[in-house]
Design an enzyme around this catalytic site. Structure first.
Site, PDB file in Angstrom:
ATOM      1  N   HIS A  44     -26.349  29.149  63.268  1.00  0.00           N
ATOM      2  CA  HIS A  44     -27.534  28.278  63.180  1.00  0.00           C
ATOM      3  C   HIS A  44     -27.912  27.806  64.588  1.00  0.00           C
ATOM      4  CE1 HIS A  44     -27.209  27.842  58.728  1.00  0.00           C
ATOM      5  NE2 HIS A  44     -25.924  28.056  58.993  1.00  0.00           N
ATOM      6  N   THR A  47     -31.495  24.312  65.606  1.00  0.00           N
ATOM      7  CA  THR A  47     -31.342  22.872  65.792  1.00  0.00           C
ATOM      8  C   THR A  47     -30.497  22.567  67.016  1.00  0.00           C
ATOM      9  OG1 THR A  47     -31.585  22.501  63.420  1.00  0.00           O
ATOM     10  CG2 THR A  47     -30.534  20.757  64.697  1.00  0.00           C
ATOM     11  N   LEU A 134     -24.505  19.194  52.764  1.00  0.00           N
ATOM     12  CA  LEU A 134     -25.514  18.296  53.318  1.00  0.00           C
ATOM     13  C   LEU A 134     -25.544  16.955  52.591  1.00  0.00           C
ATOM     14  CD1 LEU A 134     -28.402  20.804  54.075  1.00  0.00           C
ATOM     15  CD2 LEU A 134     -26.762  19.779  55.652  1.00  0.00           C
ATOM     16  N   GLY A 177     -32.376  18.594  55.156  1.00  0.00           N
ATOM     17  CA  GLY A 177     -31.566  18.811  53.966  1.00  0.00           C
ATOM     18  C   GLY A 177     -30.716  17.620  53.607  1.00  0.00           C
ATOM     19  N   ASN A 206     -37.835  18.116  61.886  1.00  0.00           N
ATOM     20  CA  ASN A 206     -38.439  19.359  62.378  1.00  0.00           C
ATOM     21  C   ASN A 206     -39.181  20.133  61.291  1.00  0.00           C
ATOM     22  OD1 ASN A 206     -36.508  20.894  60.901  1.00  0.00           O
ATOM     23  ND2 ASN A 206     -35.077  20.874  62.621  1.00  0.00           N
ATOM     24  N   ILE A 208     -38.363  21.935  58.805  1.00  0.00           N
ATOM     25  CA  ILE A 208     -37.923  23.298  58.509  1.00  0.00           C
ATOM     26  C   ILE A 208     -36.623  23.261  57.703  1.00  0.00           C
ATOM     27  CG2 ILE A 208     -37.019  25.433  59.513  1.00  0.00           C
ATOM     28  CD1 ILE A 208     -40.011  25.216  59.799  1.00  0.00           C
ATOM     29  N   HIS A 288     -33.478  28.975  62.042  1.00  0.00           N
ATOM     30  CA  HIS A 288     -32.556  28.007  61.436  1.00  0.00           C
ATOM     31  C   HIS A 288     -31.182  28.608  61.182  1.00  0.00           C
ATOM     32  CE1 HIS A 288     -31.183  24.727  58.805  1.00  0.00           C
ATOM     33  NE2 HIS A 288     -30.712  25.686  58.028  1.00  0.00           N
ATOM     34  N   GLU A 445     -21.643   7.238  41.777  1.00  0.00           N
ATOM     35  CA  GLU A 445     -20.293   7.805  41.846  1.00  0.00           C
ATOM     36  C   GLU A 445     -20.112   8.733  43.047  1.00  0.00           C
ATOM     37  OE1 GLU A 445     -21.155   6.764  37.567  1.00  0.00           O
ATOM     38  OE2 GLU A 445     -22.210   7.931  39.120  1.00  0.00           O
ATOM     39  N   HIS A 495     -10.548   5.660  31.184  1.00  0.00           N
ATOM     40  CA  HIS A 495     -11.157   6.236  29.984  1.00  0.00           C
ATOM     41  C   HIS A 495     -10.930   7.741  30.002  1.00  0.00           C
ATOM     42  CE1 HIS A 495     -12.820   2.265  30.280  1.00  0.00           C
ATOM     43  NE2 HIS A 495     -13.458   2.372  29.126  1.00  0.00           N
ATOM     44  N   HIS A 507     -18.829  10.860  26.879  1.00  0.00           N
ATOM     45  CA  HIS A 507     -17.966  10.060  27.747  1.00  0.00           C
ATOM     46  C   HIS A 507     -16.503  10.491  27.684  1.00  0.00           C
ATOM     47  CE1 HIS A 507     -21.464   7.659  28.232  1.00  0.00           C
ATOM     48  NE2 HIS A 507     -20.842   6.617  28.745  1.00  0.00           N
ATOM     49  N   ARG A 554      -8.099   3.953  28.419  1.00  0.00           N
ATOM     50  CA  ARG A 554      -8.804   2.772  27.928  1.00  0.00           C
ATOM     51  C   ARG A 554      -7.965   2.066  26.867  1.00  0.00           C
ATOM     52  NH1 ARG A 554     -13.083   2.156  23.139  1.00  0.00           N
ATOM     53  NH2 ARG A 554     -13.844   0.075  23.609  1.00  0.00           N
TER      54      ARG A 554
END
Length: 725
Positions: A44, A47, A134, A177, A206, A208, A288, A445, A495, A507, A554
Site C-alpha cells: 500500500h 498513503t 480498520l 475505512g 483523501n 479513496i 492504494h 461490545e 449468561h 440470548h 446466570r
C-alpha cells in the site's frame, strides 16, 4: 494526470523549523515507500507517500519519544489505525533511529522481516498496537487515553494539568475505512463523553478506498459527526485553488491547538491527495493497494528531484539529520527521569506502587482477599464473580473495569468504587470522577473489547469488561486481536448457556464455547461453582500471557463441599482440568468430563453409576487451553489413555470434545438453538440430566468393551428447541 498533477512544490514548514534536509527527509520517505512496495510486488504505497510530511512532523516535532527506549513510560503513544499504510510508520522508525535499518525497509512483507504487511505489536520495536483491521486502531487509542488518565489518578492525581510525569498524549492516524467501521464510531462517542483531552486523531481525508472514490458509499459530514460526539475539530486543507500545497506549518498549529484543548478529544481533518506527487496515479485507488509500477516510480522520483535509476537511495546527511531525534529523545527522557525522581521523593508509597506495576507483580498476600464460598448454598457463578471483584478492590488498585450496559446482570461493579467519568455525567445510579474505577462502555461490545485492548497495551493496569456470552459475537474481532497481540484483558461473559432461560434462543449461546475456543491464544474458563470462580479469578490475574474469557452462569449452581466428601480443592482449576471426584476403583471404568453448570449432572450421575458398581471419575475441565498446556504426565493422570469409556457434558455443541473422547466416548451436548422457558425445563427437555449422563456412560462402556470405534453428539438437529418439540 489529475487536475492536481504537477511537479511537487516544497512544503511550507518555516514556523516548524524544518531545514532543506528535513524536506529532503520527507521526500526520502516517499521514495522509500514506493521502492519497498515495488521490490516486494505488493502493498500500500499511496498513503505512505502522501502522508510522509505528517508522519515526519509527528515523530520529529510533535511527539515525546525516545528512540533508544520505545517502552519508556513517559512517551507519547502513536497508533497507525490505517495499518495498511505500515510504511508510513516503518520509514519513520528507520529515519528516527528506533532500530529499523534500510535492509528492513527493503524486506517489507517478506518472511522473517521486522516489517510485516501491517504493524504488529511485540514484533517491531516502536509499534504500540497491531493494526490493520480498520477502526480497531483508533478504538484502542481511546483505551490508551483512558488508561493514561486512570494511571495518573492512581499515581499523581493532584498535579496541575500538564505537570505530571504521567501526562502524555495519544496520537492516531485514521483513514476513510477506519471512520466507516462501526467500532470507531462506538469508541469516538464514548471518548467524547469521557472528555479525553489527551487524545488527538488525524484523519487522512483523501476520499479513496479500494473500490475507488468514497462518493459511492461515504458522503456524510464527518467533522460535524465528531463535533456532535463532543470532540474539538479542525480542518487543514492542502488542496488549494493554486495547486496542492503541503502546509506543514498549518498542520503543526492545528496539533498545538489540539494539545491546548484539555476537556475534549481532538479531531483534525487533513485533506490530502493520495500518492501525491506521483505523476498519473495520484488521487487514484490504484495507488492504494498496488505497487505503482516502474514508470510511475520513475516519475515520482523525477518530480521530487531524485535519481530515477537509483533505488532505496538515502543521503547520509538526511539520515544524520533525522537521527538527531535520538539525542533529543534521550534528553527528554532524562528530564522526565528527574521529574519522576522528584515525584517519587514526594510520594514514596505511590512510587512503591509504580515499581510493582512496572514489574508486573501482584502484591504480597493479595490472594488472601479472595473469598471462600460455603458449601451447600447454591450461587450463580456470575454472583460469585462479583463478590470476588469487590473483595479484590482494595488489594489490587490496578484492576478496573465494567460492562457494556449490563453491570447489574454481569456483576462487574466493584461495590463502593466510583465510576470513571467526568463528574457532570454522574447519574443517580453511578457517581464518579475522572479518576474513577468503574467503567461504563454503553451498549458497545466491540468498542468495549477494543478499549480493553488499548488499556492493556498502555501498561500498568489490568482491565476487564463484561457482557452476555452470546454477545461475544459482537466482540470477536477485538478478542481475536487481543489474542494475536498476546495482551491480557479479562472478558467477563455471563449468561453462558440455555440456563439463562426465558430470554430465549437469541440470548442463549450454543456455538459460542466452540467458537471462542477456536481462537488461538484465548483461554476460555468456565467454572463449575463459586469456589472455582474464585480460583478462576486468581489464575487469570496470575497470568499475563494472553486474554482470558470467564464464562459464567446466570442461574444458581451448587457449591461443592471442597476438601470433604471426596471433592478436590478448587485450585485444580489453574491446571485447566482436574479430578473433582475420584472413582471407587483403582482405575476408573468411565470418566465423566464436564464444565460449568453441567458439572452437577456429572456428579449426580457418578453417584448412580457407583451404586451400580461402576467405578466413575468426575473431571471438571473449566479451561481446555490450560489443560493442554500441562505436561504429558499430568494430562495422563487426569485422562488416562487406557480408560476409553468417557462422557463429556456441556451445554453447547460437541465439536471441541471429540479430541478428548476418543473412539468410544459420548457427548452430552446441544446441537441446536435453545428455546424460551425456565432453566430447569430447558435442561431437562434438552437432555441435561443425571439420567442422560448415566445412559451415555453405559453406551460408552459398551463401545469401549466392544472396541467399536465411533462417537458423536447425542443430538444433531437444526432449528430451535421449541421448534423441535
Amino acid at each position: 494526470m489529475t487536475e492536481f498533477g504537477r511537479h511537487a512544490q516544497a512544503a511550507v514548514a518555516t514556523e516548524v523549523g524544518w531545514t532543506d534536509l528535513d524536506l529532503k527527509a520527507v521526500d526520502t520517505a516517499r521514495v522509500l515507500a514506493a521502492d519497498a512496495v515495488e521490490k516486494v510486488g505488493n502493498g500500500h504505497p499511496g498513503t505512505a507517500i502522501s502522508l510522509a510530511p505528517l508522519a515526519y512532523l509527528l515523530y520529529q516535532n510533535e511527539m515525546r519519544v525516545d528512540p533508544s527506549d520505545t517502552r519508556w513510560l513517559g512517551r507519547d503513544r502513536f497508533v497507525l489505525s490505517a495499518g495498511h499504510a505500515c510504511l508510513l510508520q516503518y520509514v519513520q522508525l528507520y529515519l528516527g533511529g528506533f532500530g529499523l535499518e534500510l535492509s528492513d525497509i527493503q524486506a517489507l512483507r517478506t518472511w522473517g522481516s521486522l516489517t510485516p504487511g501491517h504493524p504488529e505489536f511485540h514484533h517491531t520495536d516502536g509499534v504500540e498496537a497491531t493494526t490493520g483491521p480498520l477502526g480497531q486502531g483508533v478504538a484502542m487509542a481511546v483505551g490508551m487515553a483512558m488508561a493514561q488518565r486512570r494511571v495518573r489518578g492512581l499515581l499523581d492525581p493532584d498535579a496541575a494539568p500538564g505537570t505530571s510525569p504521567f501526562d502524555h498524549h495519544v496520537y492516531a492516524i485514521v483513514g476513510e475505512g477506519c471512520l466507516q467501521e462501526g467500532v470507531s464510531s462506538e469508541t469516538a462517542s464514548l471518548a467524547g463523553t469521557q472528555q479525553l483531552g489527551n487524545l488527538v486523531v488525524i484523519w487522512d481525508d483523501n476520499r479513496i478506498t479500494i473500490e475507488g472514490h468514497t462518493s459511492i458509499a461515504f458522503t456524510e459530514d464527518v467533522v460535524a459527526r465528531y463535533e456532535a460526539y463532543g470532540w474539538h475539530t479542525q480542518t487543514v486543507d492542502w488542496i488549494g485553488e493554486d495547486g496542492y500545497q503541503e502546509n506543514v506549518d498549518a498542520l503543526h498549529a492545528a496539533l498545538q491547538a489540539a494539545r491546548e484543548v484539555t476537556d475534549r478529544p481532538s479531531f483534525i481533518r487533513l485533506r490530502t491527495i493520495i500518492a501525491w506527487p506521483s505523476p498519473t496515479l495520484q488521487d487514484s485507488h490504484n495507488a492504494h493497494g498496488n505497487k505503482l509500477g516502474e514508470d510511475e516510480v520513475r516519475g515520482l522520483k523525477e518530480a521530487l528531484g531524485f535519481d530515477p535509476d537509483k533505488t532505496f537511495d538515502v543521503d547520509p546527511a538526511v539520515l544524520a539529520r533525522s537521527r538527531e531525534l535520538v539525542e533529543r529523545g534521550r534528553k527528554a527522557h532524562e528530564a522526565w527521569d528527574a521529574e519522576l525522581a522528584a515525584w517519587a521523593e514526594r510520594e514514596p508509597e505511590r512510587a512503591a506502587l509504580l515499581r510493582r506495576l512496572q514489574a508486573g507483580e501482584l502484591p504480597d498476600g493479595w490472594a488472601d482477599a479472595i473469598p471462600t464460598f460455603e458449601a451447600g448454598k447454591d450461587l450463580a457463578t456470575r454472583a460469585a464473580s462479583g463478590n470476588v471483584l469487590t473483595a479484590l478492590a482494595p488489594a489490587l488498585p490496578e484492576l478496573w473495569g465494567g460492562s457494556a450496559d449490563l453491570a447489574g446482570s454481569n456483576n462487574t461493579t466493584m461495590k463502593g468504587e466510583p465510576s470513571f467519568l467526568p463528574a457532570e455525567h454522574s447519574s443517580e445510579e453511578f457517581s464518579g470522577n475522572v479518576y474513577g474505577r468503574t467503567l461504563h462502555f454503553g451498549i458497545r461490545e466491540f468498542g468495549m473489547g477494543s478499549i480493553l485492548n488499548g488499556i492493556a497495551l498502555s501498561g500498568l493496569t489490568r482491565p476487564y469488561g463484561g457482557t452476555f456470552f452470546t454477545f461475544s459475537d459482537y466482540m470477536r474481532p477485538a478478542v481475536r486481536l487481543a489474542a494475536l497481540m498476546g495482551v491480557s484483558p479479562i472478558f467477563v461473559w455471563t449468561h453462558d448457556s440455555i440456563g439463562l432461560g426465558e430470554d430465549g434462543p437469541t440470548h442463549q449461546p450454543v456455538e459460542h464455547l466452540a467458537a471462542c475456543r477456536a481462537i488461538p491464544g484465548l483461554a476460555v474458563v468456565r467454572p463449575a461453582d463459586a469456589n472455582e470462580t474464585a480460583a478462576a479469578w486468581r489464575a487469570a490475574l496470575e497470568r499475563t500471557d494472553g486474554p482470558i474469557g470467564l464464562v459464567l452462569t446466570r442461574q444458581a449452581v451448587p457449591t461443592f463441599p471442597r476438601g470433604t466428601d471426596g471433592f478436590a480443592p478448587a485450585d485444580g482449576l489453574a491446571r485447566g482440568a482436574y479430578v473433582l471426584l475420584e472413582s471407587s476403583t483403582p482405575t476408573p471404568d468411565v470418566i465423566l468430563i464436564a464444565t460449568g453448570s453441567e458439572v452437577q449432572y456429572a456428579v449426580a450421575a457418578r453417584e448412580q453409576l457407583e451404586a451400580e458398581g461402576i467405578g466413575t471419575r468426575v473431571v471438571s475441565a473449566p479451561c481446555l487451553e490450560w489443560f493442554d498446556e500441562q505436561d504429558d504426565d499430568y494430562r495422563e493422570s487426569v485422562l488416562p489413555a487406557a480408560v476409553r469409556a468417557r462422557v463429556s457434558v456441556e451445554a453447547g455443541i460437541a465439536m471441541p470434545w471429540f479430541r478428548y473422547l476418543g473412539d468410544a466416548g459420548r457427548a452430552i451436548s446441544l446441537e441446536h438453538y435453545g428455546a424460551s422457558a425456565d432453566a430447569k425445563t430447558l435442561f431437562r427437555e434438552f437432555g441435561f440430566t443425571p439420567e442422560a449422563v448415566v445412559a451415555a456412560a453405559r453406551e460408552s462402556l459398551a463401545a469401549a468393551g466392544a472396541a467399536t470405534p465411533g462417537h458423536g453428539p447425542t443430538e444433531s438437529d437444526s432449528g430451535t428447541g421449541d421448534q423441535q418439540a
